[in-house]
Write a protein that holds these residues in place. Structure first.
Motif, PDB file in Angstrom:
ATOM      1  N   THR A   1       0.858  -1.054  -0.085  1.00  0.00           N
ATOM      2  CA  THR A   1       0.121  -0.172  -0.084  1.00  0.00           C
ATOM      3  C   THR A   1       0.831   1.399  -0.062  1.00  0.00           C
ATOM      4  OG1 THR A   1      -1.613  -1.177   1.445  1.00  0.00           O
ATOM      5  CG2 THR A   1      -1.863   1.169   1.204  1.00  0.00           C
ATOM      6  N   PHE A   2       2.182   1.368   0.699  1.00  0.00           N
ATOM      7  CA  PHE A   2       2.822   2.479   0.682  1.00  0.00           C
ATOM      8  C   PHE A   2       3.202   2.683  -0.679  1.00  0.00           C
ATOM      9  CE2 PHE A   2       6.961   4.469   1.090  1.00  0.00           C
ATOM     10  CZ  PHE A   2       6.588   5.694   1.508  1.00  0.00           C
ATOM     11  N   VAL A   3       3.721   1.614  -1.347  1.00  0.00           N
ATOM     12  CA  VAL A   3       4.257   1.867  -2.787  1.00  0.00           C
ATOM     13  C   VAL A   3       3.299   2.555  -3.698  1.00  0.00           C
ATOM     14  CG1 VAL A   3       4.962   0.642  -5.022  1.00  0.00           C
ATOM     15  CG2 VAL A   3       5.715  -0.151  -2.760  1.00  0.00           C
TER      16      VAL A   3
ATOM     17  N   SER B   1      -3.405  15.040  -3.235  1.00  0.00           N
ATOM     18  CA  SER B   1      -3.231  14.300  -1.786  1.00  0.00           C
ATOM     19  C   SER B   1      -4.508  13.473  -1.344  1.00  0.00           C
ATOM     20  CB  SER B   1      -2.835  15.480  -0.980  1.00  0.00           C
ATOM     21  OG  SER B   1      -1.603  16.196  -1.103  1.00  0.00           O
ATOM     22  N   ALA B   2      -5.730  14.304  -1.661  1.00  0.00           N
ATOM     23  CA  ALA B   2      -6.778  13.748  -1.285  1.00  0.00           C
ATOM     24  C   ALA B   2      -6.828  12.184  -1.932  1.00  0.00           C
ATOM     25  CB  ALA B   2      -8.235  14.544  -1.635  1.00  0.00           C
ATOM     26  N   ILE B   3      -6.845  12.184  -3.325  1.00  0.00           N
ATOM     27  CA  ILE B   3      -6.624  10.957  -3.953  1.00  0.00           C
ATOM     28  C   ILE B   3      -5.853   9.843  -3.457  1.00  0.00           C
ATOM     29  CG2 ILE B   3      -6.284   9.808  -6.288  1.00  0.00           C
ATOM     30  CD1 ILE B   3      -7.250  12.430  -7.539  1.00  0.00           C
ATOM     31  N   ALA B   4      -4.698  10.131  -3.031  1.00  0.00           N
ATOM     32  CA  ALA B   4      -3.705   9.306  -2.331  1.00  0.00           C
ATOM     33  C   ALA B   4      -4.256   8.684  -1.336  1.00  0.00           C
ATOM     34  CB  ALA B   4      -2.363  10.060  -2.332  1.00  0.00           C
TER      35      ALA B   4
ATOM     36  N   ALA C   1      -6.928   0.681  -0.614  1.00  0.00           N
ATOM     37  CA  ALA C   1      -6.042  -0.240  -1.116  1.00  0.00           C
ATOM     38  C   ALA C   1      -5.689  -1.353   0.042  1.00  0.00           C
ATOM     39  CB  ALA C   1      -4.807   0.161  -1.726  1.00  0.00           C
ATOM     40  N   TYR C   2      -5.318  -0.595   1.109  1.00  0.00           N
ATOM     41  CA  TYR C   2      -4.868  -1.445   2.496  1.00  0.00           C
ATOM     42  C   TYR C   2      -5.971  -2.403   2.609  1.00  0.00           C
ATOM     43  CZ  TYR C   2      -3.058  -3.414   6.395  1.00  0.00           C
ATOM     44  OH  TYR C   2      -2.645  -4.310   7.493  1.00  0.00           O
ATOM     45  N   TRP C   3      -7.344  -1.884   2.440  1.00  0.00           N
ATOM     46  CA  TRP C   3      -8.544  -2.965   2.803  1.00  0.00           C
ATOM     47  C   TRP C   3      -8.734  -4.029   1.733  1.00  0.00           C
ATOM     48  CZ3 TRP C   3     -12.716  -3.293  -0.320  1.00  0.00           C
ATOM     49  CH2 TRP C   3     -13.924  -3.911   0.173  1.00  0.00           C
ATOM     50  N   ALA C   4      -8.352  -3.690   0.711  1.00  0.00           N
ATOM     51  CA  ALA C   4      -8.458  -4.677  -0.255  1.00  0.00           C
ATOM     52  C   ALA C   4      -7.379  -5.586  -0.348  1.00  0.00           C
ATOM     53  CB  ALA C   4      -8.506  -3.856  -1.863  1.00  0.00           C
TER      54      ALA C   4
END
Length: 656
Positions: free
Chosen positions: A216-218, A443-446, A453-456
């Motif tokens: 997710t960080f990537v 920033s809001a999109i990220a 993404a983390y949840w998925a």
């Protein structure tokens, strides 16, 4: 801000409800999440009827919401072919809830400041909730209620879901902390929240997070508007967590070994507070430096190249070390450990406990179900019945521990295609429009895509979909990310046509009934379980009402049968259990208890038939042997021996 972002108020309400659910064990219980769902349904219907922008203009939004509505309808339709229709109904209700939240977030375009602001407020709320739970555990005489097998489980009740709660919330706070234009106090508070969330996740020790977090960080790093600033901002909570990690990870060992648990928890709490204070100070320092220094493109490009070179060197060194230490052999050993069912190996850290688990067996059964029912699946939330029959492990999970396999095995290719449309379109739109957005919108999109993404990713190997406290924020964040890509205000100001408003009201009324009936039934069952010892007549009255409210549920009859067994009313027990079996014929436990009632009534032949039915539904159940001995020697049979089997199992599950 409200005028420019009409979706702000209902989405903020959804996130606030999700935060409340998080404090109530994730809202997983059937008596906990429906009131919040009904509230959000009312907010959505009233908002649609009263708002001046009721119908989103972009075609992709309409298609996405139609896909989610069709997925919910398909889930309701699966009641017709599900082995346990009541579970399919409940699962469809949660799908409807998630569709409502996605619709609310995609309702209209967002101002980037509003979208990022509401997500940051949610992140800070999660950090405060987790910190309060850790403080409560530290001050408790017995902290066992906050931990499962030495792993921090509060407030969600399930350690892996707890880790997902904390790490989903990291990304909005990190996005705000990395913004040069943000006020210094906001950067400090956001960075402190990041540190708290990462530290709490370390105390949880979720092995899935060691993969989901870097992946997710990537993605977050690639989406962030200023990657260099994002990198050094992220380094602050990472460094703080690394410094205090020994104390945080030490809680697991102290609790499992029964030594100085209070001291370990106190040291962990102090470490988290110290980490947050250091991160806040670093946030103020970074804000001051940003005001005084600017970095040219050459420096940014050179730093990026240096980092890329460092990553390549690290990967190369890892490959060399792998070759030296037989990486292929280790991979084969890890695969064997994963595919051959077994619990994690005990040790000083759960993170180093290996790959042992029963997930491979869960996924094997799920894959087999999909192969056998590829088009429509076996019915929403109908995994447990099939797994009990086919399992090779000692566990009896209700869910397959994978979002993808859940959708494929339970709703088939049709359901998978509908959900892919519903979630794929907003995801693709957010990624595509990022380049055309200003830095604040980026920033809001990220931030939004980081949560989703983390949840998925984590949900691919766990049952996160079933937790409203996790799925609601993830889908709300996806909607925000997809709708901040263009400036707000580009849609016409017009009220909903009367016909559309009438349809919305009728649909809302139908949805209210669909959610309310199983909820009210579950409440009556819970009431009966609480009062039966002191007020048996009231308990049976509540169970009769529960059966009328939910005509598909077998729980009212099963609960009535168990109460009758405690009262020694064997004939009434048998009658109640037969009624439950007619509604839920594939519940092995109902047939096991029927065999018990048969034995007490002296009908050994019928007991043998009921036991055979229970064995066909769950061949590995240890309690079967107890009843079988009772059939062989009826005078010596004691129903308490069956209860002892389940009591011992419960004790083993909660023991460290």
């Amino acid at each position: 801000m409200l005028a420019g972002s009409p979706a702000l108020a209902p989405t903020a309400a959804a996130l606030a409800v999700a935060l409340y659910w998080a404090a109530e064990q994730g809202g997983i219980e059937p008596t906990r999440w429906p009131p919040g769902a009904l509230f959000l349904l009312a907010v959505a219907v009233v908002g649609f009827v009263a708002a001046r922008r009721p119908v989103p203009r972009p075609r992709w939004v309409v298609v996405s919401l139609l896909g989610m509505a069709a997925f919910a309808a398909w889930s309701y339709g699966s009641v017709a072919w599900a082995a346990v229709p009541a579970d399919a109904w409940t699962g469809a209700n949660t799908t409807l809830l998630y569709g409502i939240v996605l619709a609310v977030a995609l309702w209209a375009s967002w101002r980037a400041s509003a979208g990022l602001g509401v997500l940051v407020a949610y992140s800070i709320g999660v950090a405060a909730l987790g910190l309060a739970e850790l403080a409560s555990a530290t001050g408790a005489a017995d902290p066992g209620g906050w931990f499962v097998a030495g792993r921090f489980a509060a407030p969600m009740g399930y350690p892996n879901a707890n880790a997902a709660l904390f790490l989903c919330a990291v990304w909005p706070a990190l996005a705000a902390a990395a913004r040069r234009e943000a006020p210094a106090w906001l950067r400090a508070v956001s960075l402190a929240a990041c540190a708290v969330l990462v530290d709490l996740a370390l105390i949880v020790q979720s092995r899935a997070s060691t993969v989901a977090l870097p992946l997710t960080f990537v993605l977050f790093f690639l989406l962030a508007p200023n990657r260099l600033r994002t990198l050094w901002t992220a380094a602050v909570p990472a460094a703080a967590a690394a410094l205090v990690a020994p104390r945080l990870l030490g809680v697991y060992r102290a609790l499992n070994e029964g030594r100085d648990a209070a001291g370990a928890l106190h040291r962990a709490l102090v470490s988290v507070l110290l980490s947050a204070a250091v991160a806040a100070a670093a946030g103020l320092l970074l804000a001051g430096l940003d005001r005084r220094a600017t970095f040219g493109p050459r420096l940014v490009r050179g730093t990026a190249l240096a980092l890329a070179a460092a990553v390549l060197l690290a990967v190369g060194a890892g490959v060399v070390e792998g070759i030296r230490h037989d990486a292929v052999g280790r991979a084969r050993s890890a695969w064997h450990e994963f595919t051959h069912d077994g619990p994690p190996q005990p040790g000083s850290s759960h993170l180093a406990a290996g790959l042992g688990s029963n997930r491979y067996d869960f996924w094997r059964v799920s894959a087999d179900l999909f192969v056998a029912h590829p088009l429509a699946g076996v019915g929403t939330d109908n995994f447990a019945t099939f797994y009990a029959r086919e399992r090779r492990s000692g566990e009896e999970p209700r869910y397959p521990h994978s979002l993808e396999l859940r959708v494929l095995s339970q709703t088939g290719l049709v359901g998978a295609a509908l959900l892919l449309v519903a979630l794929g379109l907003p995801l693709a739109r957010a990624v595509r429009d990022r380049r055309r957005s200003d830095p604040l919108a980026q920033s809001a999109i990220a931030a939004g895509l980081g949560v989703f993404a983390y949840w998925a990713v984590h949900g691919s190997v766990d049952w996160l979909w079933e937790f409203p406290a996790l799925s609601v924020p993830a889908l709300a964040a996806l909607g925000i990310a997809a709708r901040v890509s263009r400036p707000a205000g580009g849609e016409p100001a017009r009220r909903a046509p009367r016909a559309a408003a009438a349809v919305a009201i009728v649909a809302g009324a139908v949805a209210t009934v669909a959610i309310a009936l199983p909820w009210l039934s579950a409440r009556e069952v819970a009431l009966a379980e609480r009062v039966w010892a002191a007020q048996p007549a009231r308990a049976f009255s509540a169970l009769r009402l529960a059966a009328r409210l939910d005509p598909l549920a077998g729980d009212p009859g099963l609960t009535a049968g168990l109460i009758h067994s405690r009262l020694g009313e064997w004939s009434a027990m048998e009658s109640s259990l037969r009624a439950s079996a007619r509604r839920d014929p594939d519940n092995w436990y109902t047939h096991l208890e029927l065999a018990v009632a048969d034995l007490k009534l002296g009908d050994v032949s019928r007991a043998r038939a009921d036991l055979a039915r229970a064995r066909s539904l769950d061949p590995r159940e240890p309690a079967l042997a107890v009843v079988a001995r009772g059939i062989a020697d009826p005078p010596a049979f004691d129903p308490a021996d069956v209860d002892d089997v389940f009591l011992r199992r419960t004790a083993e599950l909660v023991a460290p």
